[in-house]
Design a protein around this motif. Structure first.
Motif, PDB file in Angstrom:
ATOM      1  N   GLN A  76      -4.159  11.546 -17.350  1.00 24.41           N
ATOM      2  CA  GLN A  76      -3.054  10.680 -16.918  1.00 24.41           C
ATOM      3  C   GLN A  76      -3.512   9.716 -15.837  1.00 24.41           C
ATOM      4  O   GLN A  76      -3.167   8.530 -15.867  1.00 24.41           O
ATOM      5  CB  GLN A  76      -1.878  11.514 -16.412  1.00 24.41           C
ATOM      6  CG  GLN A  76      -1.121  12.224 -17.503  1.00 24.41           C
ATOM      7  CD  GLN A  76      -0.019  13.116 -16.966  1.00 24.41           C
ATOM      8  OE1 GLN A  76       0.027  13.433 -15.778  1.00 24.41           O
ATOM      9  NE2 GLN A  76       0.862  13.548 -17.845  1.00 24.41           N
ATOM     10  N   ALA A  77      -4.292  10.205 -14.890  1.00 27.80           N
ATOM     11  CA  ALA A  77      -4.776   9.339 -13.810  1.00 27.80           C
ATOM     12  C   ALA A  77      -5.700   8.259 -14.356  1.00 27.80           C
ATOM     13  O   ALA A  77      -5.617   7.096 -13.941  1.00 27.80           O
ATOM     14  CB  ALA A  77      -5.494  10.181 -12.753  1.00 27.80           C
ATOM     15  N   LEU A  78      -6.564   8.613 -15.298  1.00 22.50           N
ATOM     16  CA  LEU A  78      -7.452   7.611 -15.891  1.00 22.50           C
ATOM     17  C   LEU A  78      -6.649   6.567 -16.676  1.00 22.50           C
ATOM     18  O   LEU A  78      -6.933   5.371 -16.597  1.00 22.50           O
ATOM     19  CB  LEU A  78      -8.489   8.278 -16.802  1.00 22.50           C
ATOM     20  CG  LEU A  78      -9.607   9.026 -16.083  1.00 22.50           C
ATOM     21  CD1 LEU A  78     -10.417   9.852 -17.086  1.00 22.50           C
ATOM     22  CD2 LEU A  78     -10.501   8.072 -15.321  1.00 22.50           C
ATOM     23  N   ASN A  79      -5.640   7.022 -17.420  1.00 23.21           N
ATOM     24  CA  ASN A  79      -4.793   6.078 -18.160  1.00 23.21           C
ATOM     25  C   ASN A  79      -4.106   5.104 -17.207  1.00 23.21           C
ATOM     26  O   ASN A  79      -4.051   3.898 -17.467  1.00 23.21           O
ATOM     27  CB  ASN A  79      -3.760   6.818 -18.998  1.00 23.21           C
ATOM     28  CG  ASN A  79      -4.380   7.534 -20.187  1.00 23.21           C
ATOM     29  OD1 ASN A  79      -5.522   7.277 -20.555  1.00 23.21           O
ATOM     30  ND2 ASN A  79      -3.623   8.444 -20.773  1.00 23.21           N
ATOM     31  N   GLN A  80      -3.570   5.613 -16.097  1.00 31.38           N
ATOM     32  CA  GLN A  80      -2.925   4.746 -15.104  1.00 31.38           C
ATOM     33  C   GLN A  80      -3.928   3.758 -14.525  1.00 31.38           C
ATOM     34  O   GLN A  80      -3.619   2.589 -14.314  1.00 31.38           O
ATOM     35  CB  GLN A  80      -2.305   5.578 -13.986  1.00 31.38           C
ATOM     36  CG  GLN A  80      -1.040   6.281 -14.397  1.00 31.38           C
ATOM     37  CD  GLN A  80      -0.470   7.113 -13.254  1.00 31.38           C
ATOM     38  OE1 GLN A  80      -1.169   7.449 -12.294  1.00 31.38           O
ATOM     39  NE2 GLN A  80       0.794   7.460 -13.371  1.00 31.38           N
ATOM     40  N   HIS A  81      -5.123   4.224 -14.257  1.00 32.30           N
ATOM     41  CA  HIS A  81      -6.168   3.365 -13.713  1.00 32.30           C
ATOM     42  C   HIS A  81      -6.471   2.220 -14.675  1.00 32.30           C
ATOM     43  O   HIS A  81      -6.558   1.057 -14.267  1.00 32.30           O
ATOM     44  CB  HIS A  81      -7.431   4.186 -13.437  1.00 32.30           C
ATOM     45  CG  HIS A  81      -8.634   3.372 -13.117  1.00 32.30           C
ATOM     46  ND1 HIS A  81      -8.789   2.724 -11.913  1.00 32.30           N
ATOM     47  CD2 HIS A  81      -9.737   3.083 -13.850  1.00 32.30           C
ATOM     48  CE1 HIS A  81      -9.945   2.064 -11.920  1.00 32.30           C
ATOM     49  NE2 HIS A  81     -10.532   2.273 -13.087  1.00 32.30           N
ATOM     50  N   TYR A  82      -6.634   2.553 -15.960  1.00 28.82           N
ATOM     51  CA  TYR A  82      -6.950   1.520 -16.954  1.00 28.82           C
ATOM     52  C   TYR A  82      -5.798   0.540 -17.129  1.00 28.82           C
ATOM     53  O   TYR A  82      -6.017  -0.659 -17.300  1.00 28.82           O
ATOM     54  CB  TYR A  82      -7.324   2.144 -18.301  1.00 28.82           C
ATOM     55  CG  TYR A  82      -8.601   2.947 -18.236  1.00 28.82           C
ATOM     56  CD1 TYR A  82      -9.732   2.463 -17.584  1.00 28.82           C
ATOM     57  CD2 TYR A  82      -8.689   4.195 -18.826  1.00 28.82           C
ATOM     58  CE1 TYR A  82     -10.906   3.191 -17.524  1.00 28.82           C
ATOM     59  CE2 TYR A  82      -9.863   4.935 -18.773  1.00 28.82           C
ATOM     60  CZ  TYR A  82     -10.966   4.428 -18.119  1.00 28.82           C
ATOM     61  OH  TYR A  82     -12.128   5.162 -18.059  1.00 28.82           O
ATOM     62  N   ALA A  84      -3.591  -0.304 -14.792  1.00 31.53           N
ATOM     63  CA  ALA A  84      -3.593  -1.154 -13.597  1.00 31.53           C
ATOM     64  C   ALA A  84      -4.728  -2.165 -13.662  1.00 31.53           C
ATOM     65  O   ALA A  84      -4.556  -3.330 -13.303  1.00 31.53           O
ATOM     66  CB  ALA A  84      -3.721  -0.279 -12.338  1.00 31.53           C
ATOM     67  N   GLN A  85      -5.873  -1.727 -14.140  1.00 28.31           N
ATOM     68  CA  GLN A  85      -7.028  -2.623 -14.287  1.00 28.31           C
ATOM     69  C   GLN A  85      -6.697  -3.755 -15.262  1.00 28.31           C
ATOM     70  O   GLN A  85      -6.990  -4.918 -14.997  1.00 28.31           O
ATOM     71  CB  GLN A  85      -8.206  -1.805 -14.813  1.00 28.31           C
ATOM     72  CG  GLN A  85      -9.537  -2.166 -14.267  1.00 28.31           C
ATOM     73  CD  GLN A  85     -10.616  -1.212 -14.776  1.00 28.31           C
ATOM     74  OE1 GLN A  85     -10.475  -0.564 -15.821  1.00 28.31           O
ATOM     75  NE2 GLN A  85     -11.694  -1.122 -14.024  1.00 28.31           N
ATOM     76  N   ARG A  88      -4.261  -6.197 -13.662  1.00 32.26           N
ATOM     77  CA  ARG A  88      -4.941  -7.076 -12.717  1.00 32.26           C
ATOM     78  C   ARG A  88      -5.734  -8.148 -13.451  1.00 32.26           C
ATOM     79  O   ARG A  88      -5.730  -9.316 -13.076  1.00 32.26           O
ATOM     80  CB  ARG A  88      -5.869  -6.276 -11.799  1.00 32.26           C
ATOM     81  CG  ARG A  88      -5.164  -5.564 -10.670  1.00 32.26           C
ATOM     82  CD  ARG A  88      -6.148  -5.050  -9.620  1.00 32.26           C
ATOM     83  NE  ARG A  88      -7.189  -4.188 -10.161  1.00 32.26           N
ATOM     84  CZ  ARG A  88      -7.089  -2.870 -10.306  1.00 32.26           C
ATOM     85  NH1 ARG A  88      -5.979  -2.261  -9.952  1.00 32.26           N
ATOM     86  NH2 ARG A  88      -8.079  -2.167 -10.786  1.00 32.26           N
TER      87      ARG A  88
END
Length: 97
Positions: A76-82, A84-85, A88
């Motif tokens: 989940q954290a990696l999905n959120q990171h991607y 957001a990336q 941006r």
């Protein structure tokens, strides 16, 4: 009345390997219906005692292992990171246009 074929007993991987070693054709045992899983690598992670308690509580609530909870949360954290990336990147791309 049609006769239905009797279901075959599954053959063990060891039996298939022995047949292949003897040079027998074993292609009928492989359907290519599955997908190849990448190799798994074991890692060690240190957690504070309080975090372990939280993970264990969550694991009990979800009726899964602690390891499964960690994997779920990391995914989940990696999905959120991607996401957001990507947001941006799209924001900077639209400013340039």
């Amino acid at each position: 009345m049609k006769k239905t074929p009797k279901p075959r007993n599954p053959i063990s991987a060891e039996s298939i390997a022995k047949r292949a070693e003897r040079g027998q054709n074993v292609s009928r045992y492989f359907t290519n219906a599955g997908r190849m899983m990448p190799p798994v690598q074991r890692v060690n992670v240190d957690f504070a005692q309080d975090m372990l308690r939280e993970l264990d509580l969550t694991a009990r609530e979800l009726n899964v292992s602690r390891q499964a909870v960690i994997k779920i949360f990391v995914r989940q954290a990696l999905n959120q990171h991607y996401l957001a990336q990507r947001a941006r990147h799209e924001k900077t791309s639209s400013k340039r246009a």
